[in-house]
Enzyme design. Structure first.
Site, mmCIF file in Angstrom:
data_model
loop_
_atom_site.group_PDB
_atom_site.id
_atom_site.type_symbol
_atom_site.label_atom_id
_atom_site.label_comp_id
_atom_site.label_asym_id
_atom_site.label_seq_id
_atom_site.Cartn_x
_atom_site.Cartn_y
_atom_site.Cartn_z
ATOM 1 N N ASP A 136 0.874 -1.175 0.000
ATOM 2 C CA ASP A 136 0.000 0.000 0.000
ATOM 3 C C ASP A 136 0.915 1.230 0.000
ATOM 4 O O ASP A 136 1.536 1.549 1.018
ATOM 5 C CB ASP A 136 -0.889 0.007 1.249
ATOM 6 C CG ASP A 136 -1.968 -1.088 1.220
ATOM 7 O OD1 ASP A 136 -1.752 -2.119 0.549
ATOM 8 O OD2 ASP A 136 -3.012 -0.914 1.876
ATOM 9 N N LYS A 204 -6.779 3.271 -3.370
ATOM 10 C CA LYS A 204 -7.191 3.280 -1.956
ATOM 11 C C LYS A 204 -7.415 4.727 -1.536
ATOM 12 O O LYS A 204 -6.632 5.610 -1.910
ATOM 13 C CB LYS A 204 -6.087 2.602 -1.133
ATOM 14 C CG LYS A 204 -6.222 2.689 0.371
ATOM 15 C CD LYS A 204 -5.158 1.840 1.070
ATOM 16 C CE LYS A 204 -5.087 2.126 2.560
ATOM 17 N NZ LYS A 204 -4.057 1.331 3.248
ATOM 18 N N LYS A 240 -10.213 0.313 -2.478
ATOM 19 C CA LYS A 240 -10.104 0.073 -1.035
ATOM 20 C C LYS A 240 -10.380 1.360 -0.268
ATOM 21 O O LYS A 240 -9.502 2.209 -0.146
ATOM 22 C CB LYS A 240 -8.709 -0.467 -0.687
ATOM 23 C CG LYS A 240 -8.471 -0.646 0.822
ATOM 24 C CD LYS A 240 -7.110 -1.243 1.128
ATOM 25 C CE LYS A 240 -6.788 -1.190 2.614
ATOM 26 N NZ LYS A 240 -5.457 -1.749 2.942
#
Ligand code: G3H
Length: 304
Positions: A136, A204, A240
Site C-alpha cells: 500500500d 485506496k 479500497k
C-alpha cells in the site's frame, strides 16, 4: 499526453454524487441477505494496525484473529489480509504462512511519503523481500497538487517495478490517494485515473491518518473511475476505502455502493477491500446477533 488525458476527464457532479450516496444510504439489506453480506465484508477486511507502538506480539495476535476472527464461531471466514508497517512484515508472514490471508504493508514512507524516492523504493523492496504480498503506497500529494502529474506517475511505475517477487507473483500494488488532502472530487477522479494508468492494482482512499478519510462520496467517485477505466481499457482495478470505517452499517453501506455502481464483478475481495483497524468486532457482533438473537458484549472478542 498524460496531462492532456487527465485534463480531458469530465468534472465530477458533486451535488449528483452526494444525492446518489444519500439515496443509496436509505437502502436496507434484507435480514435474509445480511448474514451473507457480513461474511463477504469480513472476507474483504484488510485487518490493520499502523501504530508507532505496534509490537510483534500485537501483530501475532492480529494474525490469529485474521485467520479465525471468532474463536466461538469457526464458520466465520478469514479476512483478506493483515496490514502492517514494513518492519513487522516478517512477523505477519510467519504467523500467516500456508493460509489464504495476505500480508499487506504500507511502504513508501507511509503516511506522508516525504522521503527521497530511493528511500521509498528501498522501503518497498524491504517489505517485498520480507514476504509482503501486497504493497500500500502513498502518492506524493505535494507533486499532485502542484500539477506535476508526470512525477507522481513515474513514481508509481517505479514502485510497481520493485513489487516484483522472487516467486514470480508480484506484490499487488494499492495506491493511496489520501483524498482528504486533495482539492476536491475532480482531483480524486484525476488521481484515480493517473494511478490506474501507472499500473495500480487497487486505488485506496486514505492512510487513516488524515481526516476526512473514506467518505462514501469519495468512494463513489473512485468506483465510477474504476468502472469507466475498465470500459476504456479492459483492465479491472480494485477499490479500497480505508480510514474511519468502524461499523457494520458503514461496511454494508460500502457494499451497496459497490453493487449499485460497478456491480457484482467487484463484490469480491480481489477487487474490493475495507481497510480498517476497528471494524471486525462489530461485524462479528452483528453476525452473532443474527444467529443467536442476542449481542455478545465487546469483551467476548479479542481486540481488533
Ligand atoms: O489502511 C487502513 C487505515 O489505516 C485504517 O484506518 P482506521 O484505523 O481508521 O480503521
Amino acid at each position: 499526453m498524460l496531462r492532456a488525458s487527465l485534463d480531458a476527464l469530465p468534472g465530477v457532479d458533486e451535488a449528483g454524487v452526494h444525492a446518489r450516496v444519500a439515496a443509496l444510504a436509505t437502502r436496507s439489506v434484507k435480514t435474509s441477505a445480511k448474514a451473507r453480506a457480513i461474511d463477504l465484508a469480513v472476507r474483504m477486511v484488510d485487518l490493520t494496525t499502523l501504530e508507532g507502538a505496534d509490537t510483534p506480539g500485537k501483530v501475532r495476535a492480529l494474525a490469529a484473529k485474521a485467520l479465525r476472527p471468532d474463536a466461538s464461531a469457526p464458520d466465520v471466514p478469514p479476512v483478506a489480509a493483515v496490514c502492517v508497517y514494513p518492519d513487522l512484515v516478517p512477523v505477519a508472514v510467519r504467523a500467516l504462512r500456508g493460509s489464504t490471508v495476505g500480508v499487506a504493508s504500507v511502504a513508501t514512507s507511509f503516511p506522508a511519503g516525504r522521503a527521497p524516492l530511493e528511500a521509498r523504493l528501498a522501503d518497498t523492496r524491504a517489505a517485498v523481500a520480507s514476504g509482503a504480498t501486497e504493497i500500500d503506497m502513498v502518492i506524493d500529494r505535494g507533486a499532485f497538487l502542484t500539477g506535476d502529474y508526470r512525477k507522481v506517475y513515474d513514481e508509481i511505475v517505479a514502485v510497481r517495478e520493485v513489487c516484483a517477487r522472487s516467486d514470480g507473483e508480484p506484490a499487488h500494488l494499492k495506491v493511496i490517494l489520501e483524498t482528504g488532502e486533495l482539492a476536491g472530487h475532480d482531483d480524486v477522479r484525476r488521481a484515480s485515473w493517473l494511478a490506474m494508468h501507472a499500473g495500480a492494482d487497487f486505488i485506496k482512499t486514505s492512510t487513516g491518518k488524515v481526516s476526512p478519510a473514506a467518505t462514501p462520496d469519495v468512494t463513489l467517485v473512485m468506483l465510477q473511475a474504476v468502472r469507466d477505466f475498465r470500459a476504456a481499457t479492459g483492465r479491472q482495478v480494485g477499490v479500497k476505502p480505508a480510514g474511519g470505517i468502524r461499523t457494520t452499517k458503514d461496511a454494508l453501506r460500502n457494499l451497496v455502493l459497490v453493487e449499485e455502481t460497478v456491480g457484482a464483478d467487484w463484490l469480491d475481495p480481489r477487487f474490493f477491500r475495507l481497510g480498517a483497524s476497528s471494524l471486525l468486532n462489530d461485524l462479528l457482533m452483528q453476525r452473532a446477533k443474527l444467529t443467536t438473537g442476542t449481542y455478545s458484549g465487546p469483551d467476548h472478542y479479542s481486540a481488533d
